[in-house]
Scaffold this motif. Structure first.
Motif, short mmCIF file in Angstrom:
data_model
loop_
_atom_site.label_atom_id
_atom_site.label_comp_id
_atom_site.label_asym_id
_atom_site.label_seq_id
_atom_site.Cartn_x
_atom_site.Cartn_y
_atom_site.Cartn_z
N ASN A 146 0.79 -1.23 0.00
CA ASN A 146 0.00 0.00 0.00
C ASN A 146 0.82 1.28 0.00
O ASN A 146 0.26 2.36 -0.18
N PHE A 147 2.13 1.19 0.22
CA PHE A 147 2.98 2.38 0.24
C PHE A 147 4.15 2.18 -0.71
O PHE A 147 4.91 1.22 -0.58
N ARG A 148 4.28 3.11 -1.67
CA ARG A 148 5.48 3.10 -2.49
C ARG A 148 6.65 3.61 -1.66
O ARG A 148 6.47 4.25 -0.63
N LYS A 149 7.87 3.33 -2.12
CA LYS A 149 9.05 3.67 -1.34
C LYS A 149 9.09 5.15 -1.00
O LYS A 149 9.40 5.53 0.14
N GLN A 150 8.77 6.01 -1.96
CA GLN A 150 8.82 7.46 -1.71
C GLN A 150 7.71 7.92 -0.76
O GLN A 150 7.79 9.00 -0.18
N GLU A 151 6.68 7.09 -0.59
CA GLU A 151 5.59 7.46 0.31
C GLU A 151 5.90 7.11 1.77
O GLU A 151 5.31 7.68 2.68
N THR A 152 6.83 6.19 1.99
CA THR A 152 7.15 5.81 3.36
C THR A 152 7.83 6.95 4.12
O THR A 152 7.83 6.95 5.36
N VAL A 153 8.43 7.90 3.41
CA VAL A 153 9.06 9.04 4.08
C VAL A 153 8.05 10.14 4.35
O VAL A 153 8.40 11.19 4.89
N LYS A 154 6.79 9.91 3.98
CA LYS A 154 5.74 10.89 4.22
C LYS A 154 4.75 10.40 5.29
O LYS A 154 3.57 10.74 5.26
N ILE A 155 5.24 9.58 6.19
CA ILE A 155 4.43 9.12 7.31
C ILE A 155 4.74 9.98 8.53
O ILE A 155 5.91 10.16 8.89
N LEU A 156 3.71 10.52 9.15
CA LEU A 156 3.87 11.27 10.39
C LEU A 156 3.69 10.32 11.56
O LEU A 156 2.59 9.82 11.80
N PHE A 157 4.78 10.04 12.27
CA PHE A 157 4.71 9.20 13.47
C PHE A 157 4.39 10.09 14.67
O PHE A 157 4.91 11.20 14.79
N SER A 158 3.56 9.59 15.55
CA SER A 158 3.16 10.41 16.70
C SER A 158 3.02 9.55 17.94
O SER A 158 2.93 8.32 17.88
N GLY A 159 3.00 10.23 19.08
CA GLY A 159 2.82 9.51 20.33
C GLY A 159 2.87 10.44 21.52
O GLY A 159 3.36 11.57 21.42
N GLU A 160 2.34 9.97 22.64
CA GLU A 160 2.42 10.71 23.89
C GLU A 160 3.57 10.15 24.71
O GLU A 160 3.80 8.95 24.75
#
Length: 219
Positions: free
Chosen positions: A93-107
């Motif tokens: 579901n994610f192309r290689k260039q799309e994996t760098v456009k993931i916003l990781f978040s957490g408390e």
């Protein structure tokens, strides 16, 4: 009073003066937290004040909250199989260039220096939310009071993530958060599906895998 000062403001605070929650006591508690992690009971004994006063200094004057440090179990075979499934889903579901456009978040809980007292796993800290991506670190959201439920998460956190995610990536990026209760609530999941360009929902993100999120693994 009006005749003397021309104002209706009191020249001094009403009621009895503070005898326990003084500036000196607050500074001593702050110094103790910097030196070592101690319980409110020990603070009260060392400073010669009541435990209630010690907790009020920690909570009301220093803005800290008590949290319990937990040790998570090791991965079992079932978790490892789910990791393989997740990896295949990402590849599909994610192309290689799309994996760098993931916003990781957490408390995260932040105390003075992050060193825990092994004799007392309850620490006094402040809860904050943070987002990070391949390009930048997002502004902090600090939870000054109370706990974080789904309503507060939707109101205070998600609009911040959406605003800065769109600013950094435009309309081509994905939002990630873990399986905490406020995150997997039906209303939270619906808000994310309705507003984020892309979203890794609760049915795809893995449980017991903090190392997959940069914020859970290390800051």
């Amino acid at each position: 009073m009006i005749d003397e000062t021309g104002s209706i403001n009191l020249r001094y605070s009403p009621g009895r003066p503070r005898t326990a929650r003084t500036k000196d006591a607050i500074n001593k508690v702050k110094k103790k937290l910097q030196e070592n992690k101690v319980s409110s009971r020990k603070l009260a004994l060392e400073l010669g004040i009541s435990r209630t006063s010690a907790r009020r200094i920690l909570q009301d004057d220093l803005g800290c909250r008590p949290y319990k440090y937990l040790v998570e179990p090791a991965l079992i075979q079932e978790h490892k199989e789910k990791r393989k499934t997740f990896a295949n889903w990402i590849r599909t579901n994610f192309r290689k260039q799309e994996t760098v456009k993931i916003l990781f978040s957490g408390e995260k809980m932040f105390d003075i220096d992050g060193v825990y007292n092994t004799q007392n796993y309850r620490i006094w800290a402040v809860m904050v939310w943070l987002g990070v991506c391949s390009k930048c670190v997002f502004p902090l959201v600090i939870f000054d009071e109370g706990t974080v439920d789904h309503a507060r998460y939707i109101e205070e956190v998600l609009p911040v993530a959406l605003k800065y995610g769109n600013h950094v990536f435009g309309n081509d990026w994905a939002f990630q958060h873990d399986g905490a209760k406020p995150h997997i609530h039906q209303l939270t999941q619906q808000w994310c599906h309705d507003n984020f360009p892309g979203f890794i929902d609760k049915d795809h993100w893995l449980p017991n895998s903090p190392d997959l999120n940069a914020l859970d693994y290390c800051i």
